[in-house]
Structure formats: structure tokens, C-alpha cells
Scaffold this motif. Structure first.
Motif, mmCIF file in Angstrom:
data_model
loop_
_atom_site.group_PDB
_atom_site.id
_atom_site.type_symbol
_atom_site.label_atom_id
_atom_site.label_comp_id
_atom_site.label_asym_id
_atom_site.label_seq_id
_atom_site.Cartn_x
_atom_site.Cartn_y
_atom_site.Cartn_z
ATOM 1 N N GLU A 4 0.828 -1.195 0.000
ATOM 2 C CA GLU A 4 0.000 0.000 0.000
ATOM 3 C C GLU A 4 0.870 1.256 0.000
ATOM 4 O O GLU A 4 1.790 1.386 0.784
ATOM 5 N N LEU A 5 0.553 2.172 -0.918
ATOM 6 C CA LEU A 5 1.277 3.435 -0.988
ATOM 7 C C LEU A 5 0.470 4.555 -0.344
ATOM 8 O O LEU A 5 0.987 5.333 0.460
ATOM 9 N N LEU A 6 -0.801 4.644 -0.701
ATOM 10 C CA LEU A 6 -1.718 5.613 -0.106
ATOM 11 C C LEU A 6 -2.970 4.880 0.368
ATOM 12 O O LEU A 6 -3.526 4.070 -0.378
ATOM 13 N N THR A 7 -3.390 5.167 1.581
ATOM 14 C CA THR A 7 -4.611 4.577 2.129
ATOM 15 C C THR A 7 -5.584 5.700 2.451
ATOM 16 O O THR A 7 -5.299 6.557 3.301
ATOM 17 N N PHE A 30 -10.527 4.012 -0.314
ATOM 18 C CA PHE A 30 -9.898 3.039 -1.214
ATOM 19 C C PHE A 30 -8.393 3.082 -0.978
ATOM 20 O O PHE A 30 -7.897 3.888 -0.195
ATOM 21 N N THR A 31 -7.664 2.202 -1.629
ATOM 22 C CA THR A 31 -6.213 2.093 -1.439
ATOM 23 C C THR A 31 -5.495 2.166 -2.782
ATOM 24 O O THR A 31 -5.977 1.629 -3.783
ATOM 25 N N ILE A 32 -4.365 2.849 -2.780
ATOM 26 C CA ILE A 32 -3.506 2.912 -3.962
ATOM 27 C C ILE A 32 -2.248 2.101 -3.675
ATOM 28 O O ILE A 32 -1.549 2.358 -2.697
ATOM 29 N N LYS A 33 -1.989 1.119 -4.507
ATOM 30 C CA LYS A 33 -0.839 0.247 -4.300
ATOM 31 C C LYS A 33 0.423 0.811 -4.956
ATOM 32 O O LYS A 33 0.351 1.635 -5.868
ATOM 33 N N LYS A 34 1.545 0.334 -4.477
ATOM 34 C CA LYS A 34 2.820 0.700 -5.091
ATOM 35 C C LYS A 34 2.881 0.158 -6.511
ATOM 36 O O LYS A 34 2.342 -0.908 -6.806
#
Length: 229
Positions: A4-7, A30-34
Motif C-alpha cells: 500500500e502506498l496511499l490509504t 480506497f487504497t492505492i498500491k505501489k
């Protein structure tokens, strides 16, 4: 190791006009992954740009949290968010935001100058990026002298100059023809693959979903659908 990069958790953003409050974003989670490409989609007025500005730290939602490496962007000061943007993000604005009196090269290196990098390093990096993006011939031209497609690639070079972990792009193909749109989309895929940088972009172009790993659909400031592709 976490991917996870941004949660983003329960983020809401309101504006007040003449004492009347209006909800722009409501309970966004939502979540932004690496090393991923994330599309934020929705019709005009759905809140896409506001959400992108929250994620990049340009503005802060009134409620909720946005965590980057365990730091909650919603709980730090505007100055600290500015440091976060400079160190970790690259931003491609919808209207480019180039200074018209500076050359393309001078516009690209501005973020690097602000980080006190060695001059030789950022100048070499600028030339390298422009070569990769096939805009080396525009380096000494003024923004108003180059095409829209070249300006968009120059905006990408500026976003990449500080070696960010994530790029935010607001309607990066909105004013481009099909050929230049495809160049930008292919460049996004290349950046993700070769530089391991995550990209979050807004678009209402149906073709945008073809390059996204994850799509967030907004409808009146709320997530209507969020899915991996």
C-alpha cells in the motif's frame, strides 16, 4: 512488506458558498498500491479533480484520513504537505501551469531547484527525461511555441524531475487528439514499468480504463464502483 502506498479512509470535503454548505466528496475509501496505475473516472462535476487535489496534498479534506508511509496528510500543516509533495509526488495539472516567460527546460527543472539538488544532476536528468519523452528539441522553446502533445510530455518530465514515488495527473489527455492521447497512455505504462512509479489520473475517456490496474468511479462525490481491472 506492505504494497500500500496511499490509504484513503472515509474522506469528505465540503465547500461553503454564502453560508450554504455543499458536499463535494463523501466518505471516500480506497487504497492505492505501489507501482500501480489508478484511474479516477466520472462525469464532469463528480469530484474527480477535488479528490486528486486531496490525494496530492494540495488541499485537505475536512474529515477522514489519507496515509502515506504511516503519515496522515490530513493531520499535518500546509507547509508539511508542501514538503511531502516536493519529496514524494509529481503533479501534472490540467492547464499545465507553465510559466510563459521561461523555456520548457526552465519550467521542467523548477521543482528540482526547490530541493537544492546539485545543478549538474538535475540538468542531466532533465535532458535524459526529455530524450526519453521525445521532446529534446523543445528544451529551449517557450511553452506557447510547442504543440499540446509536447506540452503534456513536458509536464510529465517536470513531474518526474524529482524522482517521485507517485504521479498525479488531472485529465492528461483531455485536450489531445487520438495519437497524442495514445502516446501519453503508453508513456504512463512505460513509467510504471521502468521507473516503478505509481500513477493516479482522472479521465472521462473510455480508453483510459485500458491502461489502469484499478478504477474508481465517482458519482456526485461518492464512490459508485471501485474495481481492479
Amino acid at each position: 512488506m506492505s504494497q500500500e502506498l496511499l490509504t484513503i479512509n472515509n474522506c469528505s470535503y465540503d465547500i461553503s458558498t454564502e453560508g450554504v454548505s455543499s458536499s463535494i466528496l463523501s466518505n471516500i475509501t480506497f487504497t492505492i498500491k505501489k507501482n500501480s496505475i489508478v484511474l479516477i473516472s466520472g462525469r464532469s462535476g463528480s469530484g474527480k479533480t477535488t479528490l486528486l487535489h486531496c490525494l496530492s496534498g494540495l488541499i485537505s479534506p475536512q474529515t477522514g484520513s489519507i496515509r502515506f508511509n504511516s503519515v496522515d496528510l490530513c493531520s499535518i500543516s500546509a507547509n508539511e504537505r508542501a514538503k511531502y509533495r516536493l519529496a514524494n509526488t509529481g503533479i501534472v495539472y490540467q492547464s499545465f501551469n507553465f510559466l510563459p516567460s521561461l523555456s520548457i527546460k526552465e519550467n521542467i527543472i523548477l521543482p528540482a531547484i526547490m530541493t537544492n539538488q546539485p545543478k549538474t544532476d538535475y540538468l542531466n536528468h532533465c535532458v535524459q527525461l526529455c530524450r526519453e519523452l521525445d521532446i529534446e528539441s523543445t528544451l529551449h522553446q517557450l511553452p506557447q511555441s510547442v504543440s499540446g502533445g509536447e506540452l503534456q510530455r513536458a509536464a510529465l518530465a517536470r513531474a518526474l524531475i524529482n524522482n517521485p514515488k507517485i504521479i498525479f495527473a488531472d485529465e492528461p489527455t483531455g485536450n489531445l487528439d487520438t495519437n497524442n492521447r495514445n502516446i501519453i497512455f503508453n508513456t504512463f505504462k512505460k513509467i510504471r514499468m521502468e521507473k516503478n512509479i505509481s500513477i493516479v489520473f482522472t479521465s472521462h475517456d473510455p480508453a483510459a480504463s485500458t491502461i489502469a490496474d484499478h478504477t474508481v468511479f465517482l458519482d456526485d462525490g461518492k464512490i459508485s464502483t471501485s474495481r481492479d481491472l
